[in-house]
Design an enzyme around this catalytic site. Structure first.
Site, PDB file in Angstrom:
ATOM      1  N   CYS A  42       0.692  -1.201   0.071  1.00 18.31           N
ATOM      2  CA  CYS A  42      -0.008  -0.128   0.000  1.00 18.31           C
ATOM      3  C   CYS A  42       0.808   1.285  -0.062  1.00 18.31           C
ATOM      4  CB  CYS A  42      -1.062   0.065   1.165  1.00 18.31           C
ATOM      5  SG  CYS A  42      -2.012  -1.387   1.521  1.00 18.31           S
ATOM      6  N   HIS A  80      -2.261   6.708   4.549  1.00 22.48           N
ATOM      7  CA  HIS A  80      -1.230   5.637   4.648  1.00 22.48           C
ATOM      8  C   HIS A  80      -0.004   6.370   4.096  1.00 22.48           C
ATOM      9  CE1 HIS A  80      -0.471   1.022   4.851  1.00 22.48           C
ATOM     10  NE2 HIS A  80      -0.166   1.699   5.793  1.00 22.48           N
TER      11      HIS A  80
END
Length: 468
Positions: free
Chosen positions: A60, A116
């Site tokens: 990610c 993130h």
């Protein structure tokens, strides 16, 4: 083409809608697998341009780094793994982000979903990195209903924000619906004629934990495996969210001058419930199944060639300069990404013949693609097989050992069954030299140990900036 008209001042730059699905498998969309119910995504993919060679990072955080900076993660220190909420890691402030660049070009910039890219200091959070508004969560995974994060490596804490304030959506509201509602709210606040919109929608779906309203899971009653059934329902819930947002764009007049890009951030996690067939490997690996993203571009009228599958090489770092050029800007010299608008709009040959999958100085592995050939150095990862659809009976080859170098002809063998390194030592040597060239530019990974100062108990039970 549109970009030339923009540069001449003859057309307005387009609205750019960038949708990112989380952990979506290659075989988990209807245009690859007719067992999946994804009609909204399928219709846009087939009417637009399916990107068959669109590459992302294995996990990610590194992919999101690419989207936000246009630089490979090994040039920003984010090449190893994903950031955990208790780690003082972040996208370095020296990099100007895409929304910051677009703000300079008079775009209004909004983000809804998963960040993130670090949050230990406020200056690393979305509204300090170029977004006019942010609703979503800072970390990598959380409960789809309660927005709580906690596992054996972290403390339990709440992670959901509206701009910088802790935000609590209606109790029991599913994440994909929360994101959809906010996206439509943004559309209602922007003038489709006089404003230029950049809307970044990094969905929580379909990352673990496996959670979805029952009606979506029931769409896959023929699947006997509970985890796979739930996961597929999550994909269909994502599809409905995308459909609702696209309908809102059209109803409000945005689609007259809009580009939609949809991509996964990495391959599906086959160890959980995703499927990447016929590609090899999983999320976290350097195999094609971990690094080739299910992706398409769609527009009502901005694409010169549509309704086909584009096989040209595109990498996640390319979206930054492509979007920036469309907006009327110019990418910085030395950026890893290249403008791919001629490729995605007209089917022109790719602006790149080479890219680096990753260079990880902690895992001591790397991979590079040059033309048709792919070289893998070291172990590609933990999940190395071809995971079938349920019931999952095949080994994932987690304990397999590999030679120092493997070579694959991806045009002939996209499923990576045949290592041809011994047959082509000259090609191996050439690609090793290219990989070493890139290694010389690598910055060390910024991986940090967990910091007790991050404990949500210090911030009223919330994951909150201000501890690094």
């Amino acid at each position: 083409m549109l970009v030339n008209l923009i540069l001449l001042g003859a057309a307005k730059p387009p609205h750019i809608i960038f949708m990112v699905a989380d952990d979506l498998g290659w075989n988990d969309v209807g245009w690859h697998n007719d067992q999946m119910f994804t009609p909204n995504l399928d219709n846009m993919a087939r009417a637009g341009v399916i990107l068959n060679s669109s590459y992302v990072q294995p996990v990610c955080t590194p992919s999101r780094n690419c989207y936000m900076t246009g630089y490979y993660p090994f040039h920003t220190g984010l090449q190893h793994a994903a950031i955990f909420p208790n780690q003082p890691e972040y996208l370095p402030a020296r990099f100007t982000t895409l929304p910051q660049k677009l703000k300079q070009l008079n775009y209004t910039t909004h983000m809804v979903g998963k960040w993130h890219l670090g949050f230990c200091d406020w200056k690393y959070t979305p509204t300090y990195r170029g977004f006019d508004s942010f609703m979503g969560f800072y970390s990598g995974r959380e409960d789809y209903y309660t927005h709580m994060i906690g596992n054996t490596r972290d403390w339990n804490g709440y992670d959901f924000r509206f701009n910088t304030s802790v935000h609590r959506p209606p109790d029991g509201e599913y994440s994909a619906n929360v994101i959809t509602a906010r996206a439509i709210e943004i559309l209602d606040s922007v003038d489709p004629v006089n404003d230029q919109l950049y809307l970044y929608l990094p969905f929580q779906s379909v990352h673990a934990p496996l959670q979805v309203p029952q009606q979506y899971e029931d769409m896959y009653a023929n699947i006997s495996t509970k985890a796979r059934r739930t996961y597929c329902g999550m994909v269909s819930a994502l599809d409905e969210a995308v459909g609702n947002i696209t309908s809102a764009l059209r109803d409000r007049g945005f689609m007259d001058n809009a580009l939609i890009v949809f991509t996964s951030d990495n391959g599906g996690a086959t160890n959980i419930a995703a499927n990447n067939l016929p590609l090899r490997g999983s999320k976290t690996t350097l195999w094609e199944g971990g690094t080739r993203g299910a992706a398409f571009v769609y527009s009502d009228n901005l694409l010169n060639k549509t309704g086909y599958t584009n096989n040209e090489l595109i990498h996640a770092v390319d979206w930054f300069p492509t979007f920036l050029t469309l907006a009327g800007g110019a990418p910085d010299a030395g950026m890893d990404g290249v403008n791919q608008w001629p490729t995605i709009s007209s089917g022109a040959p790719s602006a790149r013949s080479e890219f680096v999958y990753n260079i990880d100085d902690i895992d001591n592995n790397a991979a590079i693609r040059v033309g048709q050939y792919k070289l893998i150095e070291g172990s590609p990862g933990q999940f190395n097989g071809w995971t079938p659809l349920p019931p999952l009976t095949a080994s994932d080859m987690a304990t397999a050992s590999f030679p120092q170098y493997q070579l694959f002809d991806i045009e002939v063998d996209p499923t990576e069954h045949n290592d041809i390194a011994n047959d082509h030592p000259d090609v191996v040597s050439k690609l090793v030299n290219r990989l070493n060239f890139h290694k010389a530019t690598m910055v060390p990974s910024n991986m940090q140990a967990a910091d007790p100062a991050s404990n949500p108990d210090n911030f009223g039970g919330n994951w909150t900036p201000g501890w690094c």
